[in-house]
Design a protein around this motif. Structure first.
Motif, PDB file in Angstrom:
ATOM      1  N   PRO A 259      -6.223  13.405 -14.821  1.00  0.00           N
ATOM      2  CA  PRO A 259      -6.098  12.760 -13.392  1.00  0.00           C
ATOM      3  C   PRO A 259      -5.414  11.196 -13.113  1.00  0.00           C
ATOM      4  CG  PRO A 259      -8.311  13.486 -13.834  1.00  0.00           C
ATOM      5  CD  PRO A 259      -7.471  13.289 -15.099  1.00  0.00           C
ATOM      6  N   ILE A 260      -5.460  10.621 -14.081  1.00  0.00           N
ATOM      7  CA  ILE A 260      -4.732   9.448 -14.090  1.00  0.00           C
ATOM      8  C   ILE A 260      -3.279   9.599 -13.991  1.00  0.00           C
ATOM      9  CG2 ILE A 260      -4.506   6.956 -15.248  1.00  0.00           C
ATOM     10  CD1 ILE A 260      -7.635   6.821 -15.661  1.00  0.00           C
ATOM     11  N   ARG A 261      -2.806  10.073 -15.152  1.00  0.00           N
ATOM     12  CA  ARG A 261      -1.421  10.509 -15.178  1.00  0.00           C
ATOM     13  C   ARG A 261      -0.851  11.211 -13.975  1.00  0.00           C
ATOM     14  NH1 ARG A 261      -2.959  12.347 -20.583  1.00  0.00           N
ATOM     15  NH2 ARG A 261      -2.721  10.713 -22.243  1.00  0.00           N
ATOM     16  N   TYR A 262      -1.678  12.121 -13.611  1.00  0.00           N
ATOM     17  CA  TYR A 262      -1.173  12.833 -12.142  1.00  0.00           C
ATOM     18  C   TYR A 262      -1.163  11.907 -11.001  1.00  0.00           C
ATOM     19  CZ  TYR A 262      -1.543  15.830  -8.285  1.00  0.00           C
ATOM     20  OH  TYR A 262      -1.471  16.698  -6.999  1.00  0.00           O
ATOM     21  N   ARG A 263      -1.934  10.757 -10.925  1.00  0.00           N
ATOM     22  CA  ARG A 263      -1.984  10.142  -9.913  1.00  0.00           C
ATOM     23  C   ARG A 263      -0.804   9.058 -10.044  1.00  0.00           C
ATOM     24  NH1 ARG A 263      -7.647  10.322 -10.162  1.00  0.00           N
ATOM     25  NH2 ARG A 263      -7.542   8.595 -11.479  1.00  0.00           N
ATOM     26  N   LEU A 264      -0.406   8.878 -11.179  1.00  0.00           N
ATOM     27  CA  LEU A 264       0.524   7.896 -11.640  1.00  0.00           C
ATOM     28  C   LEU A 264       2.036   8.574 -11.181  1.00  0.00           C
ATOM     29  CD1 LEU A 264      -0.863   5.949 -14.801  1.00  0.00           C
ATOM     30  CD2 LEU A 264      -0.614   4.913 -12.337  1.00  0.00           C
ATOM     31  N   ASP A 265       2.135   9.816 -11.781  1.00  0.00           N
ATOM     32  CA  ASP A 265       3.410  10.390 -11.648  1.00  0.00           C
ATOM     33  C   ASP A 265       3.552  10.849 -10.108  1.00  0.00           C
ATOM     34  OD1 ASP A 265       3.603  10.887 -14.293  1.00  0.00           O
ATOM     35  OD2 ASP A 265       2.631  12.905 -14.362  1.00  0.00           O
ATOM     36  N   ILE A 266       2.576  10.831  -9.259  1.00  0.00           N
ATOM     37  CA  ILE A 266       2.714  11.071  -7.707  1.00  0.00           C
ATOM     38  C   ILE A 266       3.420   9.599  -7.223  1.00  0.00           C
ATOM     39  CG2 ILE A 266       1.536  11.365  -5.703  1.00  0.00           C
ATOM     40  CD1 ILE A 266      -0.140  13.310  -6.667  1.00  0.00           C
ATOM     41  N   VAL A 267       2.676   8.493  -7.693  1.00  0.00           N
ATOM     42  CA  VAL A 267       3.147   7.224  -7.037  1.00  0.00           C
ATOM     43  C   VAL A 267       4.619   6.959  -7.520  1.00  0.00           C
ATOM     44  CG1 VAL A 267       2.744   4.574  -7.385  1.00  0.00           C
ATOM     45  CG2 VAL A 267       0.654   6.149  -7.270  1.00  0.00           C
ATOM     46  N   LEU A 268       4.897   7.397  -8.978  1.00  0.00           N
ATOM     47  CA  LEU A 268       6.326   7.092  -9.063  1.00  0.00           C
ATOM     48  C   LEU A 268       7.189   7.796  -8.389  1.00  0.00           C
ATOM     49  CD1 LEU A 268       6.215   7.042 -13.200  1.00  0.00           C
ATOM     50  CD2 LEU A 268       7.381   5.403 -11.636  1.00  0.00           C
ATOM     51  N   LYS A 269       6.960   9.041  -8.318  1.00  0.00           N
ATOM     52  CA  LYS A 269       7.953  10.035  -7.540  1.00  0.00           C
ATOM     53  C   LYS A 269       8.111   9.448  -5.956  1.00  0.00           C
ATOM     54  CE  LYS A 269       7.017  14.096  -9.982  1.00  0.00           C
ATOM     55  NZ  LYS A 269       6.256  15.497  -9.946  1.00  0.00           N
ATOM     56  N   LEU A 270       6.809   8.902  -5.603  1.00  0.00           N
ATOM     57  CA  LEU A 270       6.987   8.540  -4.125  1.00  0.00           C
ATOM     58  C   LEU A 270       7.836   7.208  -4.037  1.00  0.00           C
ATOM     59  CD1 LEU A 270       3.108   8.740  -2.897  1.00  0.00           C
ATOM     60  CD2 LEU A 270       5.162  10.285  -1.953  1.00  0.00           C
TER      61      LEU A 270
ATOM     62  N   SER B 120       0.739  -1.135  -0.054  1.00  0.00           N
ATOM     63  CA  SER B 120       0.043  -0.142  -0.074  1.00  0.00           C
ATOM     64  C   SER B 120       0.892   1.459   0.116  1.00  0.00           C
ATOM     65  CB  SER B 120      -1.102   0.174   1.283  1.00  0.00           C
ATOM     66  OG  SER B 120      -0.031   0.090   2.381  1.00  0.00           O
ATOM     67  N   ILE B 121       0.270   2.346  -0.262  1.00  0.00           N
ATOM     68  CA  ILE B 121       1.088   3.507  -0.234  1.00  0.00           C
ATOM     69  C   ILE B 121       0.028   4.836   0.034  1.00  0.00           C
ATOM     70  CG2 ILE B 121       0.711   3.902  -2.795  1.00  0.00           C
ATOM     71  CD1 ILE B 121       3.674   5.021  -3.010  1.00  0.00           C
ATOM     72  N   GLU B 122       0.756   5.955   0.632  1.00  0.00           N
ATOM     73  CA  GLU B 122      -0.174   6.980   1.086  1.00  0.00           C
ATOM     74  C   GLU B 122      -0.018   8.055  -0.303  1.00  0.00           C
ATOM     75  OE1 GLU B 122      -1.377   9.968   4.552  1.00  0.00           O
ATOM     76  OE2 GLU B 122       0.378   8.917   4.468  1.00  0.00           O
ATOM     77  N   LEU B 123      -0.976   8.169  -1.136  1.00  0.00           N
ATOM     78  CA  LEU B 123      -0.768   8.893  -2.117  1.00  0.00           C
ATOM     79  C   LEU B 123      -0.603  10.691  -1.786  1.00  0.00           C
ATOM     80  CD1 LEU B 123      -0.782   8.681  -5.351  1.00  0.00           C
ATOM     81  CD2 LEU B 123      -3.323   9.388  -5.304  1.00  0.00           C
ATOM     82  N   VAL B 124      -1.505  11.024  -1.041  1.00  0.00           N
ATOM     83  CA  VAL B 124      -1.348  12.256  -0.472  1.00  0.00           C
ATOM     84  C   VAL B 124      -1.734  12.185   0.881  1.00  0.00           C
ATOM     85  CG1 VAL B 124      -1.482  13.836  -2.484  1.00  0.00           C
ATOM     86  CG2 VAL B 124      -3.538  13.053  -1.282  1.00  0.00           C
ATOM     87  N   GLN B 125      -1.585  13.212   2.031  1.00  0.00           N
ATOM     88  CA  GLN B 125      -1.966  12.936   3.253  1.00  0.00           C
ATOM     89  C   GLN B 125      -3.559  12.552   3.465  1.00  0.00           C
ATOM     90  OE1 GLN B 125      -1.089  16.335   5.756  1.00  0.00           O
ATOM     91  NE2 GLN B 125      -1.510  15.128   7.583  1.00  0.00           N
ATOM     92  N   GLY B 126      -3.714  11.607   4.033  1.00  0.00           N
ATOM     93  CA  GLY B 126      -5.091  10.946   4.178  1.00  0.00           C
ATOM     94  C   GLY B 126      -5.624  10.154   2.966  1.00  0.00           C
ATOM     95  N   SER B 127      -4.996  10.030   1.992  1.00  0.00           N
ATOM     96  CA  SER B 127      -5.577   9.409   0.713  1.00  0.00           C
ATOM     97  C   SER B 127      -4.690   8.145   0.426  1.00  0.00           C
ATOM     98  CB  SER B 127      -5.425  10.159  -0.414  1.00  0.00           C
ATOM     99  OG  SER B 127      -5.727   9.593  -1.421  1.00  0.00           O
TER     100      SER B 127
ATOM    101  N   GLU C 261      -3.249  -3.828  -7.561  1.00  0.00           N
ATOM    102  CA  GLU C 261      -4.626  -3.558  -8.082  1.00  0.00           C
ATOM    103  C   GLU C 261      -4.791  -2.175  -8.650  1.00  0.00           C
ATOM    104  OE1 GLU C 261      -9.205  -3.900  -6.729  1.00  0.00           O
ATOM    105  OE2 GLU C 261      -7.604  -5.045  -5.846  1.00  0.00           O
ATOM    106  N   PHE C 262      -4.352  -1.256  -7.754  1.00  0.00           N
ATOM    107  CA  PHE C 262      -4.763   0.118  -8.311  1.00  0.00           C
ATOM    108  C   PHE C 262      -3.808   0.690  -9.803  1.00  0.00           C
ATOM    109  CE2 PHE C 262      -2.546   4.404  -8.401  1.00  0.00           C
ATOM    110  CZ  PHE C 262      -3.687   5.436  -8.191  1.00  0.00           C
ATOM    111  N   LEU C 263      -2.590   0.134  -9.797  1.00  0.00           N
ATOM    112  CA  LEU C 263      -1.790   0.254 -10.872  1.00  0.00           C
ATOM    113  C   LEU C 263      -2.301  -0.395 -12.374  1.00  0.00           C
ATOM    114  CD1 LEU C 263       1.865   0.023  -9.592  1.00  0.00           C
ATOM    115  CD2 LEU C 263       0.410   2.193 -10.240  1.00  0.00           C
ATOM    116  N   ALA C 264      -2.847  -1.657 -11.961  1.00  0.00           N
ATOM    117  CA  ALA C 264      -3.535  -2.413 -13.063  1.00  0.00           C
ATOM    118  C   ALA C 264      -4.829  -1.386 -13.452  1.00  0.00           C
ATOM    119  CB  ALA C 264      -3.853  -3.654 -12.442  1.00  0.00           C
ATOM    120  N   LYS C 265      -5.682  -0.970 -12.560  1.00  0.00           N
ATOM    121  CA  LYS C 265      -6.691  -0.485 -13.055  1.00  0.00           C
ATOM    122  C   LYS C 265      -6.530   0.909 -13.749  1.00  0.00           C
ATOM    123  CE  LYS C 265      -9.852  -2.502  -9.387  1.00  0.00           C
ATOM    124  NZ  LYS C 265     -10.810  -2.134  -8.327  1.00  0.00           N
ATOM    125  N   GLU C 266      -5.628   1.543 -13.267  1.00  0.00           N
ATOM    126  CA  GLU C 266      -5.204   2.923 -13.834  1.00  0.00           C
ATOM    127  C   GLU C 266      -4.600   2.826 -15.287  1.00  0.00           C
ATOM    128  OE1 GLU C 266      -5.384   6.402 -11.520  1.00  0.00           O
ATOM    129  OE2 GLU C 266      -7.093   4.871 -11.651  1.00  0.00           O
TER     130      GLU C 266
END
Length: 71
Positions: free
Chosen positions: A52-63, A18-25, A32-37
């Motif tokens: 928004p999908i690209r934005y979330r994937l970029d955040i995950v990559l940076k994290l 699991s991963i915290e995308l942003v504080q509280g999320s 599963e999240f990556l597969a769906k996105e």
């Protein structure tokens, strides 16, 4: 980036369960999240959906990159 670019970027990275995308999320199942996105990124043509999908994937990559540098 395309779905294939993201797949290549995530390839070989040790994914935490699991991963915290942003504080509280928290993404409870990262694989599963990556597969769906990535599926949506491959199949949708609507930029309002894709941006928004690209934005979330970029955040995950940076994290993940940040965590690799720390560890």
């Amino acid at each position: 980036m395309t779905a294939e670019d993201y797949e290549a970027a995530f390839h070989g990275i040790d994914l935490p369960p699991s991963i915290e995308l942003v504080q509280g999320s928290i993404i409870p199942d990262l694989k599963e999240f990556l597969a769906k996105e990535l599926y949506i990124l491959k199949t949708s043509k609507n930029e309002r959906v894709l941006n928004p999908i690209r934005y979330r994937l970029d955040i995950v990559l940076k994290l993940l990159e940040s965590n690799e540098q720390k560890g």
